[in-house]
Structures are given as structure tokens and as C-alpha cells.
Design a protein around this motif. Structure first.
Motif, short mmCIF file in Angstrom:
data_model
loop_
_atom_site.label_atom_id
_atom_site.label_comp_id
_atom_site.label_asym_id
_atom_site.label_seq_id
_atom_site.Cartn_x
_atom_site.Cartn_y
_atom_site.Cartn_z
N GLN A 10 -3.31 4.11 0.51
CA GLN A 10 -4.75 4.22 0.20
C GLN A 10 -5.60 3.56 1.28
O GLN A 10 -6.82 3.60 1.23
CB GLN A 10 -5.04 3.57 -1.16
CG GLN A 10 -4.41 4.34 -2.31
CD GLN A 10 -4.82 3.79 -3.67
OE1 GLN A 10 -5.77 3.03 -3.79
NE2 GLN A 10 -4.12 4.19 -4.70
N ASP A 26 -8.47 1.13 -11.36
CA ASP A 26 -9.20 1.86 -10.32
C ASP A 26 -10.71 1.62 -10.42
O ASP A 26 -11.49 2.55 -10.55
CB ASP A 26 -8.88 3.37 -10.44
CG ASP A 26 -9.06 4.07 -9.10
OD1 ASP A 26 -9.06 3.37 -8.07
OD2 ASP A 26 -9.22 5.31 -9.09
N TRP A 85 -11.28 -4.69 -5.60
CA TRP A 85 -11.03 -3.41 -6.27
C TRP A 85 -9.77 -3.58 -7.09
O TRP A 85 -8.72 -3.95 -6.55
CB TRP A 85 -10.85 -2.30 -5.24
CG TRP A 85 -10.80 -0.94 -5.86
CD1 TRP A 85 -9.73 -0.38 -6.52
CD2 TRP A 85 -11.85 0.02 -5.90
NE1 TRP A 85 -10.06 0.87 -6.96
CE2 TRP A 85 -11.36 1.14 -6.60
CE3 TRP A 85 -13.15 0.05 -5.41
CZ2 TRP A 85 -12.13 2.29 -6.83
CZ3 TRP A 85 -13.92 1.18 -5.64
CH2 TRP A 85 -13.42 2.29 -6.33
N ALA A 101 -2.77 -4.33 -1.49
CA ALA A 101 -3.08 -5.04 -2.74
C ALA A 101 -2.24 -6.30 -2.82
O ALA A 101 -1.12 -6.34 -2.29
CB ALA A 101 -2.76 -4.14 -3.94
N ASP A 156 0.86 -1.19 0.00
CA ASP A 156 0.00 0.00 0.00
C ASP A 156 0.89 1.24 0.00
O ASP A 156 0.77 2.12 0.86
CB ASP A 156 -0.93 0.00 1.23
CG ASP A 156 -1.92 1.17 1.20
OD1 ASP A 156 -2.18 1.71 0.09
OD2 ASP A 156 -2.40 1.55 2.28
N ARG A 201 -2.72 -5.77 -9.75
CA ARG A 201 -2.73 -5.16 -8.40
C ARG A 201 -4.18 -5.18 -7.94
O ARG A 201 -4.99 -4.39 -8.42
CB ARG A 201 -2.28 -3.71 -8.47
CG ARG A 201 -0.87 -3.46 -8.06
CD ARG A 201 -0.51 -2.01 -8.27
NE ARG A 201 0.11 -1.82 -9.57
CZ ARG A 201 0.10 -0.67 -10.26
NH1 ARG A 201 -0.50 0.40 -9.77
NH2 ARG A 201 0.68 -0.60 -11.43
N ARG A 231 -6.78 -2.16 -8.67
CA ARG A 231 -6.04 -0.91 -8.49
C ARG A 231 -5.39 -0.44 -9.80
O ARG A 231 -5.04 0.72 -9.91
CB ARG A 231 -4.97 -1.13 -7.41
CG ARG A 231 -4.60 0.13 -6.69
CD ARG A 231 -3.68 -0.17 -5.51
NE ARG A 231 -4.36 -0.05 -4.24
CZ ARG A 231 -3.78 -0.31 -3.08
NH1 ARG A 231 -2.53 -0.72 -3.04
NH2 ARG A 231 -4.46 -0.17 -1.96
#
Ligand code: GLC
Length: 448
Positions: free
Chosen positions: A172, A315, A310, A176, A168, A252, A312
């Protein structure tokens, strides 16, 4: 039945709890290599990170010192930067691909000079959770045990800090994974879109071994494997400099299950550290857990009523409903309205696919009841869910999952994973973590 025929001896029935316990212990003994345990002697002949943690619980039931030893051995291979690797290659064995020569990690691992190499990625952090479970079953004032527990607390704290720095880096809030193997859910449908962008043109020739030991339809596809190896090559080309890998990786993914394990492990670590009088670690671990729990909000999918991944790189939030999205139950309070929604999801999934808990929403299009992490039920995940349900006071649902998990092993054996629609055993046989979780569930039945 004729009156002369002897009545069956109930204590010898395979699903009799005492017989099941005996058989589970035998699996653990067979896979015990003295200071570490292999998940399974043929498909997985080395030490795996989260397998070892879960297995330590079963070993502890046989011999408490051996249970603690399993965790100590794992942490002896913690990298100098703090990462605890996903595989420790204690001995040569060419039945597994990719072996140590392919990973070529070397320098970072503390025992490399002694010839014990490791992989270069990590796995779900359940060490803290297991550490607390063992601590609750032990006397931490015991002068032999106390230094061991302190050492494990320090190792877990370093690992959890490593996650923040290396997975990370932009702070954030959540970490990940940079390889599907890090999630421990190799071919989950959660990665389908993201893996499309992982190039395979530079792939070196290789031959996988897993399909020689298990049915190909129950394993990841060749296309998945190409991506797994391509990612490995990318990281190796950076000489495993973890500080570069997150940004260099074309994959990621913020996985809710992985982050939930990290949060729950940090909370557990904080409690054990406090018991041991280590106020600094206790405060740090609790702080980390709180900030990550708040960051989980971003992974909530209101339409599905569960958490999702999610991506990354692009996004974007995923729309796929896998079991990883139910695991944040480990991190939420019972008062959080999302907890009840997650429990409802668990019930619904079990209504449709009643043998254990499916690893993918059984009503989704991509659900495949036999292919590894795309549907089958895994006892370690069931244990994490049971633990969270018990913590939340949902004893009814926890009991239902315990009973169906025990029925799976009683009927199909200590298999790697199970078809949640039929209860058939899948993958390898004689699996350490399945045996360890059986002992856990038998212990919990006694308490219910
Ligand atoms: C597979 C599983 C992973 C496990 C390993 C060893 O790769 O997906 O979760 O740790 O096998 O059992």
C-alpha cells in the motif's frame, strides 16, 4: 551580596555549557556496558534499538570508535529475516518486564545459541539517519572505518527491505506497526481507539516492573499494559513468524512519524551508499524513499494542518494530533506548502507549552503533560524536529527548540522526558539518549 563573599564561579554553574557537556558525558559513561549502552540502568537495563542509535551520536563525541561500535553491536543481532529487534537482552536482569523468557523468540536471532536473545518486534528506523550523521563527522576513506560503514549500510538496507515485505505486504506504500512499542511511543493517544479491539481474555497473569522505578501517573496505565502483553502473546503463539504477524495482528497502524523516520533514513542511506560506491543500495534506498513520500499524502489531515495515523484494521484516518504527525517534516521539501503548515503547528504548540515540544497537541482534550507519550516532551523527538527545521532553512524555530531543550536538562537533569508546560523532569533519571541529545544540541548551538 557582601563584598567579601567570593563571586560564584560561572564555569561550575550547572547550566554552563561546559558543565552541561561534562555531566552529559558522565551519564553516557555510567550507562556504557562496553559494546552497548543501556538507556537507564534500572528501568531499561538492556540495549534498545532507537535509543542505541541516538546514543551512538553522544558516544561518538566522546570516542568516535565507541560510537560506531554501538551501531555494530545492534546490527549483530539483526534477525535472519532482516528485522533489527527493539531490545537485545545482553545479560539477565529481572528488573524489566517482559524479559527474554516472556518473548521466547529464540531461533530467529543470530546469537540465540550464545544465550543472547531479543524481543520479537522492531522500533523506529533511525539507523540510516544516524549512520549519515556519523559518516559526515568521519573520514570514510579511513581503512578501519570503511568496512564498518559498509557493513552498517548493508544492515540498514536489509532492514528497510524487511519493512516493505513484512509491514506492507499488500504494497500500500507505507509500513504499519503491529505493536505500540514499535512506534517507540508506547501509550500515545493515537492508539486509543485501535487498542479497544485488542482482546485481553486470554491474558496470562503478569506483573509489570516499570511502576516500581517510576511514578505510576507518569507511565502507561494497566489497561494499556494488558493490551501490550496480549499482542505479544498473539505473536508468540505464531512463533514470531514475521511473514504472518502483520495479517494476524489485531493492531495495524500506519504511523506518520515512523514512516517519516524510514523515509529520512532511506534518503540518508542512499547518500552514504553513494559515497561508499554502492550504486545498487543507493538507487534502491532512494527509490523506496520516493514512493513512500508520495504515499504520505493519504495521512495528511487538512482540517488539522498536519499528518495523522491511519488505522489499517478499520481502514480509517485518525483525528488525533500527536507529534508523530509533525515528523514528516523530515521527508518533505521546503517548497511543499505542507512544510510551512507543519512549522506553524510547531510554533503554536510551543506557544502553549513552551518547554520543549509536546508529544501531543497541547490544546487537545487528551493532552496530559505528565503521562509518558500523551503530552511530555522527549529530547530525541525534539532533535528529529530540529534536524528537519535546519534542513528546511527554518533556523529561527530550530534555535528556539534547541534552547528550550537545553534549558530543560540544565534545570531538571537528564530525565527520560519533561512536562512541556512546566519544564519538570519526569520518568527515569540519568537517561542515555537525553544526555546524547544534549551533546548534539550543544554542538548545534556552537554552529548557530
Ligand atoms: C520506552 C519508550 C521507548 C524507548 C524505551 C527505552 O519504552 O517509549 O521509546 O525506546 O522506553 O528507553
Amino acid at each position: 551580596m557582601s563584598t567579601n563573599e567570593p563571586l560564584p564561579n560561572m564555569t561550575d554553574q550547572p547550566d554552563n555549557p561546559a558543565a552541561l557537556r561534562r555531566r552529559a558525558k558522565q551519564v553516557l559513561k555510567d550507562n556504557d556496558r562496553g559494546r552497548y549502552t543501556v538507556p537507564n540502568p534500572t528501568i531499561y537495563p538492556f540495549q534498545w534499538n532507537w535509543d542505541s542509535c541516538f546514543t551512538a551520536l553522544g558516544l561518538h563525541a566522546i570516542d568516535p570508535a565507541r560510537g560506531w561500535r554501538e551501531l555494530v553491536t545492534l546490527t549483530e543481532h539483526q534477525w535472519v529475516d532482516g528485522m533489527i529487534p527493539h531490545i537485545v537482552f545482553h545479560r539477565d536482569d529481572d528488573r524489566y518486564f517482559p524479559g527474554p523468557a516472556i518473548w521466547a523468540t529464540g531461533h530467529q536471532s543470530p546469537k540465540a545459541s550464545l544465550g543472547v536473545l531479543t524481543s520479537g518486534i522492531t522500533q523506529p528506523p533511525v539507523l540510516g539517519l544516524v549512520l549519515e550523521t556519523l559518516s559526515n563527522r568521519s573520514d570514510l576513506d579511513d581503512p578501519t572505518l570503511r568496512p564498518i560503514a559498509r557493513r552498517l549500510v548493508a544492515a540498514a538496507d536489509r532492514w528497510h527491505r524487511w519493512f516493505v515485505d513484512h509491514r506492507d505486504p499488500d504494497r500500500q506504500g507505507l509500513v504499519a506497526i503491529i505493536h505500540p512499542w514499535e512506534a517507540g511511543r508506547d501509550n500515545a493517544a493515537d492508539w486509543d481507539d485501535a487498542l479497544q479491539v485488542v482482546g485481553t481474555d486470554q491474558l496470562l497473569p503478569y506483573r509489570r516492573c516499570d511502576t516500581e522505578h517510576a511514578e505510576a501517573v507518569e507511565r502507561p496505565t494497566d489497561a494499556d499494559y494488558d493490551r501490550f502483553i496480549s499482542l505479544l502473546q498473539t505473536f508468540r503463539s505464531r512463533d514470531w513468524r514475521q511473514s504472518e504477524l502483520h495479517d494476524a495482528s489485531p493492531f495495524r497502524m500506519v504511523d506518520p512519524g515512523f514512516n517519516a523516520c524510514l523515509i529520512a533514513s532511506d534518503l540518508a542511506l542512499g547518500r552514504v551508499a553513494a559515497r561508499l560506491g554502492d550504486a545498487d543500495v543507493a538507487a534502491r534506498a532512494t527509490r523506496r524513499a520516493r514512493s513512500k513520500t508520495a504515499a504520505l499524502d493519504r495521512l495528511w489531515h487538512p482540517g488539522l494542518g498536519q499528518f495523522v495515523c491511519w488505522d489499517r484494521i478499520v481502514d480509517r484516518r485518525s483525528d488525533n494530533a500527536s507529534v508523530a504527525g509533525l515528523l514528516p517534516l523530515l521527508a518533505l521539501s521546503a517548497a511543499d506548502p505542507r512544510s510551512a503548515m507543519l512549522a506553524t503547528r510547531i510554533e503554536r504548540w510551543m506557544d502553549v507549552a513552551p518547554f520543549g515540544l509536546a508529544s501531543q497537541d497541547p490544546t487537545s482534550k487528551v493532552f496530559d503533560p505528565v503521562r509518558y507519550w500523551r503530552g511530555p516532551s522527549w529530547l530525541v523527538v525534539n532533535w528529529l524536529i530540529v534536524k528537519s527545521l535546519l534542513d528546511q532553512g527554518r533556523h529561527d524555530l530550530a534555535e528556539r527548540l534547541i534552547e528550550s531543550s537545553l534549558a530543560l536538562v540544565a534545570t531538571s537533569g537528564f530525565r527520560e522526558y519533561f512536562d512541556p508546560t512546566t519544564g519538570d523532569g519526569l520518568g527515569g533519571d540519568g537517561f542515555s539518549w537525553t544526555a546524547a541529545m544534549t551533546l548534539e544540541f550543544l554542538g548545534l548551538t556552537r554552529q548557530c
